[in-house]
Design a protein around this motif. Sequence first.
Motif, PDB file in Angstrom:
ATOM      1  N   VAL A  17      54.773  22.082  92.919  1.00 43.99           N
ATOM      2  CA  VAL A  17      53.753  21.061  93.209  1.00 43.99           C
ATOM      3  C   VAL A  17      53.668  20.075  92.042  1.00 43.99           C
ATOM      4  CG1 VAL A  17      51.277  20.678  93.488  1.00 43.99           C
ATOM      5  CG2 VAL A  17      52.400  22.507  94.769  1.00 43.99           C
ATOM      6  N   LEU A  18      53.716  20.588  90.821  1.00 43.32           N
ATOM      7  CA  LEU A  18      53.663  19.715  89.645  1.00 43.32           C
ATOM      8  C   LEU A  18      54.895  18.814  89.563  1.00 43.32           C
ATOM      9  CD1 LEU A  18      52.308  22.276  87.015  1.00 43.32           C
ATOM     10  CD2 LEU A  18      51.074  20.329  87.962  1.00 43.32           C
ATOM     11  N   LEU A  28      63.781  18.733  78.350  1.00 40.78           N
ATOM     12  CA  LEU A  28      62.980  18.494  77.143  1.00 40.78           C
ATOM     13  C   LEU A  28      61.768  17.622  77.453  1.00 40.78           C
ATOM     14  CD1 LEU A  28      65.777  17.864  74.489  1.00 40.78           C
ATOM     15  CD2 LEU A  28      64.097  19.715  74.412  1.00 40.78           C
ATOM     16  N   GLU A  29      61.978  16.576  78.225  1.00 43.89           N
ATOM     17  CA  GLU A  29      60.882  15.668  78.581  1.00 43.89           C
ATOM     18  C   GLU A  29      59.820  16.374  79.428  1.00 43.89           C
ATOM     19  OE1 GLU A  29      62.387  12.189  80.456  1.00 43.89           O
ATOM     20  OE2 GLU A  29      63.753  11.662  78.816  1.00 43.89           O
ATOM     21  N   ILE A  30      60.284  17.132  80.418  1.00 42.09           N
ATOM     22  CA  ILE A  30      59.348  17.813  81.319  1.00 42.09           C
ATOM     23  C   ILE A  30      58.522  18.842  80.557  1.00 42.09           C
ATOM     24  CG2 ILE A  30      59.209  19.377  83.295  1.00 42.09           C
ATOM     25  CD1 ILE A  30      61.763  17.985  84.372  1.00 42.09           C
ATOM     26  N   LEU A  31      59.180  19.621  79.719  1.00 39.82           N
ATOM     27  CA  LEU A  31      58.489  20.678  78.991  1.00 39.82           C
ATOM     28  C   LEU A  31      57.593  20.128  77.893  1.00 39.82           C
ATOM     29  CD1 LEU A  31      61.496  23.153  78.840  1.00 39.82           C
ATOM     30  CD2 LEU A  31      59.419  23.418  80.218  1.00 39.82           C
ATOM     31  N   THR A  32      57.977  19.009  77.300  1.00 42.09           N
ATOM     32  CA  THR A  32      57.114  18.355  76.310  1.00 42.09           C
ATOM     33  C   THR A  32      55.804  17.919  76.951  1.00 42.09           C
ATOM     34  OG1 THR A  32      58.976  17.574  74.968  1.00 42.09           O
ATOM     35  CG2 THR A  32      56.898  16.375  74.750  1.00 42.09           C
ATOM     36  N   ALA A  33      55.895  17.372  78.159  1.00 43.59           N
ATOM     37  CA  ALA A  33      54.694  16.913  78.863  1.00 43.59           C
ATOM     38  C   ALA A  33      53.758  18.068  79.193  1.00 43.59           C
ATOM     39  CB  ALA A  33      55.096  16.180  80.148  1.00 43.59           C
ATOM     40  N   ARG A  34      54.275  19.288  79.275  1.00 42.49           N
ATOM     41  CA  ARG A  34      53.458  20.457  79.591  1.00 42.49           C
ATOM     42  C   ARG A  34      53.010  21.206  78.342  1.00 42.49           C
ATOM     43  NH1 ARG A  34      51.155  19.743  83.975  1.00 42.49           N
ATOM     44  NH2 ARG A  34      50.486  21.910  83.747  1.00 42.49           N
ATOM     45  N   GLY A  35      53.317  20.688  77.147  1.00 43.17           N
ATOM     46  CA  GLY A  35      52.823  21.278  75.911  1.00 43.17           C
ATOM     47  C   GLY A  35      53.645  22.415  75.347  1.00 43.17           C
ATOM     48  N   TYR A  36      54.885  22.586  75.795  1.00 42.15           N
ATOM     49  CA  TYR A  36      55.696  23.708  75.320  1.00 42.15           C
ATOM     50  C   TYR A  36      56.359  23.461  73.960  1.00 42.15           C
ATOM     51  CZ  TYR A  36      55.430  26.185  79.810  1.00 42.15           C
ATOM     52  OH  TYR A  36      54.994  26.881  80.922  1.00 42.15           O
ATOM     53  N   GLU A  37      56.380  22.230  73.498  1.00 42.74           N
ATOM     54  CA  GLU A  37      57.022  21.864  72.231  1.00 42.74           C
ATOM     55  C   GLU A  37      58.493  22.321  72.217  1.00 42.74           C
ATOM     56  OE1 GLU A  37      54.734  23.203  68.885  1.00 42.74           O
ATOM     57  OE2 GLU A  37      52.869  22.342  69.657  1.00 42.74           O
TER      58      GLU A  37
END
Length: 247
Positions: A126-127, A141-150
């Motif tokens: 859904v996200l 990298l971009e997707i995970l950065t947006a979710r706060g995973y660093e």
Amino acid sequence: MEDIDAIAALQDPVRRRLYEYVVAQGREVGRNEAAEAAGVARTLAAHHLDKLTEAGLLESGSRRLTGRSGPGAGRPAKVYTRAAGERSVSLPARDYRTAAELLAEAAEQAGLDAGLCVAARRRGEVLRGSAAPCGGLDEALEILTARGYEPYLEEASGGGGHDDEGPRGSTGPAGASGPAPGAVVPVVRMRNCPFHAVAERFPPLVCGMNLALIEGLLGTDGSVRARMDARPGECCVVVGTSKNNER
């Protein structure tokens, strides 16, 4: 120091740049390096780094940055890393952690691991919305950065980042071959687990949920694949290139 006071210490833009730089390195950072990265004088960087330490946002220590020891090695330099403590502010007061821990405890006792993973994968999808499955590690990298995973790229040896069902370097029926032993294969690792507090208490349940969520976010039939590969102090999931990428 109260959480709100610690967070307020980041209001200064130079201090915030220094904090973000230290956090992004995932290792000890000296004053000279931090000052150069932030574009400020060493003395100013030292002042702000010490203020961040006083606020509990960074931890400091000392070591010789030359890598040498004994006479002539120079004096130990002050170095900084991100503090392990978690800071948060909610106005009005909320306590989502307790609710999450209670739900996790109930799910674990009831054996709802599989159902939780299904829900997590569905939430990830859904996200992701109407976007196609992740097309590569840069996009991951971009997707995970947006979710706060660093997330960050790591060069793994021995083909450890490749989703390959057979032995490394073997050739399958279709003629596709995996990385040879010792080959350098980039993978995406993550310095932050957004669910750290609950994962510490219920690791199998929450880490499985996290993997399913990331699978939903990235897609399971694209160019990358998420898998478990726990490392102390980091997220339990690693993302590598999928064998689907070779087809």
